[in-house]
Design an enzyme around this catalytic site. Structure first.
Site, PDB file in Angstrom:
ATOM      1  N   VAL A   1       0.858  -1.202   0.000  1.00 34.11           N
ATOM      2  CA  VAL A   1       0.000   0.000   0.000  1.00 34.11           C
ATOM      3  C   VAL A   1       0.889   1.244   0.000  1.00 34.11           C
ATOM      4  O   VAL A   1       1.751   1.392   0.871  1.00 34.11           O
ATOM      5  CB  VAL A   1      -0.922   0.033   1.248  1.00 34.11           C
ATOM      6  CG1 VAL A   1      -1.854   1.239   1.206  1.00 34.11           C
ATOM      7  CG2 VAL A   1      -1.738  -1.248   1.364  1.00 34.11           C
TER       8      VAL A   1
ATOM      9  N   LYS B   1      -5.876  -2.673  -2.285  1.00 36.39           N
ATOM     10  CA  LYS B   1      -5.263  -1.934  -1.172  1.00 36.39           C
ATOM     11  C   LYS B   1      -6.295  -1.608  -0.090  1.00 36.39           C
ATOM     12  O   LYS B   1      -5.991  -1.662   1.099  1.00 36.39           O
ATOM     13  CB  LYS B   1      -4.604  -0.656  -1.708  1.00 36.39           C
ATOM     14  CG  LYS B   1      -3.372  -0.952  -2.557  1.00 36.39           C
ATOM     15  CD  LYS B   1      -2.921   0.256  -3.346  1.00 36.39           C
ATOM     16  CE  LYS B   1      -1.681  -0.054  -4.177  1.00 36.39           C
ATOM     17  NZ  LYS B   1      -1.389   0.948  -5.192  1.00 36.39           N
TER      18      LYS B   1
HETATM   19  N1  HSE Z   1       0.364   0.252  -9.937  1.00 31.75           N
HETATM   20  C1  HSE Z   1       0.416   0.695  -8.586  1.00 31.75           C
HETATM   21  C2  HSE Z   1       0.052   2.168  -8.527  1.00 31.75           C
HETATM   22  C3  HSE Z   1       1.796   0.449  -8.053  1.00 31.75           C
HETATM   23  O1  HSE Z   1       0.042   2.813  -9.583  1.00 31.75           O
HETATM   24  O2  HSE Z   1      -0.233   2.694  -7.459  1.00 31.75           O
HETATM   25  C4  HSE Z   1       1.911   0.564  -6.575  1.00 31.75           C
HETATM   26  O3  HSE Z   1       1.086  -0.341  -5.908  1.00 31.75           O
END
Ligand code: HSE
Length: 343
Positions: free
Chosen positions: A152, A224
């Site tokens: 997260v 998340k």
């Molecule tokens: N792809 C995710 C983002 C990476 O852009 O937040 C980090 O978890």
């Protein structure tokens, strides 16, 4: 000084990021934290699997990976599970691609390591969002740790903040920007850049997931939210319990309309205690420019924790990126080192 032996599964953006940091900070880590290391095993779908119980040449491996070449030294023909079982690592960094539907091979990697008495540090959201309590239990039984700071807000301390400095506060709500890619995209689209063009840049900068639909459709933020609900607020949510809408339907017209109304679109994730239940959600919201979240631009994330003892506590920091997520792996490796489980 005993060296911490590290195994890395996945030598992509984050795997290379943590190796760059380890090389760059080797002397500082020794002096400041009495921490020294060897990377003994690396596995990567493209570059191959390698193992040396006395330490691999990670400078050379970084050069080879950056040149998109296969590894040339210490090659083994073992699959990942065999590599985990046979290696002499103290810590496994699980950095393979995130699969929020099944957990992908990452769940098996983590369980095999924990059951073999190897600590696990991961930025992979699959095992944390789908099976956190089970992973933690296996870790406890085997007297090792399962640490997930990087799942997260990349290296911006969120899990460790609630576990450490905010311990003792009751958290009733967590709300904010949890996906760097979409926040970056919305920021650049406001300046006039096209959706496809800006998504490609977010991928090149290492912000986006291997499959960027996970970002733009909100699934990454939803994973998340589930992690925060279960790990920080003690819920037992499944990912499917969290309603989710991404940014794919936001048009230039919508962005312009928000501007005309002194507002800005943000993809907002939230977890809240309501009538004794914990509920989560992910959806785009038009935020008034006077609100602090409206000023959070680019791949930056921001989360506000509503607590009983302190009121609102907000943390703002990088939400994605190679070094930024690599740092989350370092901070959890140091946490294990400091807890004297290794040395
Ligand atoms: N792809 C995710 C983002 C990476 O852009 O937040 C980090 O978890």
């Amino acid at each position: 000084m005993k060296k911490t032996k590290i195994a890395i599964l996945g030598f992509g953006t984050v795997g290379q990021g943590i190796c760059d940091i380890l090389l760059q900070k080797k002397e500082q880590l020794k002096k400041q934290y009495n921490f020294d290391f060897e990377v003994v095993a690396v596995s990567d779908f493209n570059n191959g699997n390698v193992y040396n119980p006395n330490g691999l040449d990670i400078s050379q491996m970084l050069e080879e990976a950056k040149a998109k070449k296969k590894f040339t030294k210490d090659i083994v023909k073992w699959d990942n599970i065999t590599l985990i079982k046979k290696c002499n690592a103290d810590v496994l960094c699980e950095l393979t691609y995130t699969d929020l539907k099944t957990g992908g091979p990452a769940i098996d990697h983590c369980k095999t390591a924990l059951k073999s008495g190897i600590n696990v540090v991961t930025s992979n959201k699959g095992p944390a969002a789908l099976q956190y309590p089970e992973m933690n239990e296996i870790a406890d039984v085997n007297n090792v740790k399962f640490l997930i700071e990087g799942t997260v807000c990349a290296g911006t301390p969120v899990i460790n903040l609630t576990d450490g400095p905010l311990a003792g506060c009751e958290i009733s709500k967590i709300r904010g920007i949890l996906n760097g890619t979409t926040n970056y995209m919305l920021s650049e689209m406001e300046k006039g850049m096209g959706y496809d063009e800006v998504l490609k840049i977010a991928q090149d900068l290492g912000y986006a997931e291997a499959d960027p639909t996970g970002d733009v459709e909100g699934h990454d933020a939803r994973g998340k939210v589930t992690i925060l609900a279960n790990v920080v607020m003690g819920a037992s949510l499944k990912i499917s319990d969290v309603p989710c809408q991404g940014i794919t339907k936001i048009t230039f017209d919508d962005i312009q309309k928000a501007k005309d109304n002194n507002a800005r679109w943000k993809l907002i994730g939230s977890v809240e205690k309501k009538d004794g239940k914990i509920i989560g959600s992910v959806a785009p919201e038009m935020i008034d420019l006077s609100h602090p979240l409206a000023g959070v631009m680019g791949a930056t994330n921001a989360l506000t924790f509503s607590t009983d003892l302190l009121g609102d506590v907000t943390i703002v920091g990088p939400g994605a990126g190679r070094i930024e997520t690599g740092f989350s792996i370092l901070t959890d490796i140091l946490k294990i080192h400091n807890s004297s489980l290794v040395c």
